[in-house]
Scaffold this motif. Structure first.
Motif, mmCIF file in Angstrom:
data_model
loop_
_atom_site.group_PDB
_atom_site.id
_atom_site.type_symbol
_atom_site.label_atom_id
_atom_site.label_comp_id
_atom_site.label_asym_id
_atom_site.label_seq_id
_atom_site.Cartn_x
_atom_site.Cartn_y
_atom_site.Cartn_z
ATOM 1 N N ASP A 101 0.833 -1.206 0.000
ATOM 2 C CA ASP A 101 0.000 0.000 0.000
ATOM 3 C C ASP A 101 0.868 1.256 0.000
ATOM 4 O OD1 ASP A 101 -2.249 -1.538 0.051
ATOM 5 O OD2 ASP A 101 -2.639 -1.325 2.198
ATOM 6 N N GLN A 119 2.342 1.765 -3.438
ATOM 7 C CA GLN A 119 1.293 2.242 -4.340
ATOM 8 C C GLN A 119 1.004 3.727 -4.084
ATOM 9 O OE1 GLN A 119 -2.326 -0.011 -4.199
ATOM 10 N NE2 GLN A 119 -3.440 1.343 -5.597
ATOM 11 N N GLY A 120 0.978 4.096 -2.793
ATOM 12 C CA GLY A 120 0.730 5.495 -2.448
ATOM 13 C C GLY A 120 1.801 6.415 -3.003
ATOM 14 N N ILE A 180 1.343 6.844 -6.872
ATOM 15 C CA ILE A 180 0.239 7.704 -7.336
ATOM 16 C C ILE A 180 0.177 9.022 -6.560
ATOM 17 C CG2 ILE A 180 -1.114 5.718 -8.115
ATOM 18 C CD1 ILE A 180 -2.819 5.972 -5.615
ATOM 19 N N ASN A 181 1.231 9.285 -5.772
ATOM 20 C CA ASN A 181 1.341 10.538 -5.013
ATOM 21 C C ASN A 181 0.169 10.724 -4.055
ATOM 22 O OD1 ASN A 181 2.725 12.874 -4.313
ATOM 23 N ND2 ASN A 181 1.565 14.140 -5.747
ATOM 24 N N ASP A 182 -0.224 9.621 -3.397
ATOM 25 C CA ASP A 182 -1.315 9.647 -2.446
ATOM 26 C C ASP A 182 -0.738 9.646 -1.027
ATOM 27 O OD1 ASP A 182 -3.463 9.240 -0.787
ATOM 28 O OD2 ASP A 182 -4.280 7.530 -1.878
ATOM 29 N N ILE A 183 -0.650 10.814 -0.412
ATOM 30 C CA ILE A 183 -0.076 10.920 0.925
ATOM 31 C C ILE A 183 -0.861 10.099 1.937
ATOM 32 C CG2 ILE A 183 0.448 12.505 2.827
ATOM 33 C CD1 ILE A 183 0.967 14.660 0.727
#
Length: 233
Positions: free
Chosen positions: A223, A226-227, A230-233
């Protein structure tokens, strides 16, 4: 040196300094004591010059009486007692670190306990006893197949032998990611000295320190990766 007493600093510097190889006479003594008989009953010869020396052990090329080429990993005499004293020293040093520091968010005693647990596992060669000559392996002496090949960082040798460095790098990373993410069982000491290139294959050596991850651990790492992707903080 502004925080710790001079004697602690000097001892800690010793822990971080380069390791001198054991004299061959000491190597012989450790093997003989561990086997309970002379190493000459098992080996036709042992190279006096080590292939490498580390804090816990050093390795020598050798030939069994059967003619097989092997590597002998020999634990330093009294290393368990030495490291035990070193860990006690570090625990004392931790108590002298000011509370207003990283000490406030990191439990150094817990970290040191974990280091000591791992070190004790690494010092018991029987835990490393896979793909080796079990008949000749004890808790202080490990006999393994000799892996003739190129060091992973021997750029000149690899190129001269026709290897594609980019391909090696890509496959090495892919393999290590698989160890961590898919298998949850990975080489925990992946320095250049522990990776060989032989006959077109990547060979991992020195399995004294292996890491294990639970299914939950691997899920969280996946996870996190993946974060990042996709630049998902």
């Amino acid at each position: 040196s502004d925080i710790l007493p001079k004697e602690y600093c000097e001892e800690l510097m010793k822990l971080c300094s380069d390791v001198e190889p054991m004299p061959f006479e000491q190597v012989e003594a450790v093997i003989d004591a561990s086997f309970g008989y002379s190493w000459k009953d098992v080996f036709a010869s042992i190279d006096k010059k080590p292939l490498g020396a580390a804090s816990i052990a050093q390795v020598h090329r050798a030939t069994l009486k059967t003619g097989e080429q092997v590597v002998v990993k020999v634990q330093r005499k009294g290393i368990h007692e030495v490291m035990s004293k070193d860990m006690a020293l570090l625990h004392k040093a931790v108590k002298l670190v000011p509370p207003i520091s990283i000490k406030g968010i990191v439990d150094f005693d817990m970290v040191l306990d974990e280091m000591w647990a791992v070190a004790q596992e690494e010092m018991n060669f029987l835990l490393e006893a896979s793909n080796i000559y079990r008949k000749y392996t004890t808790s202080h002496v490990l006999v393994m197949e000799y892996i003739k090949g190129f060091n992973i960082d021997d750029k000149e040798g690899l190129l001269k032998d026709g290897y594609d460095l980019e391909e090696i790098g890509s496959k090495l990373i892919d393999n290590y990611i698989r160890q961590v993410i898919e298998d949850g069982f990975f080489h925990a000491d992946p320095h250049p000295g522990n990776v060989r290139i032989r006959d077109g294959k990547i060979v991992w050596i020195d399995m004294g320190m292996m890491g294990r991850l639970s299914d939950r651990d691997r899920e969280l790492i996946s996870d996190a990766i993946q974060g990042i992707a996709i630049n998902d903080i």
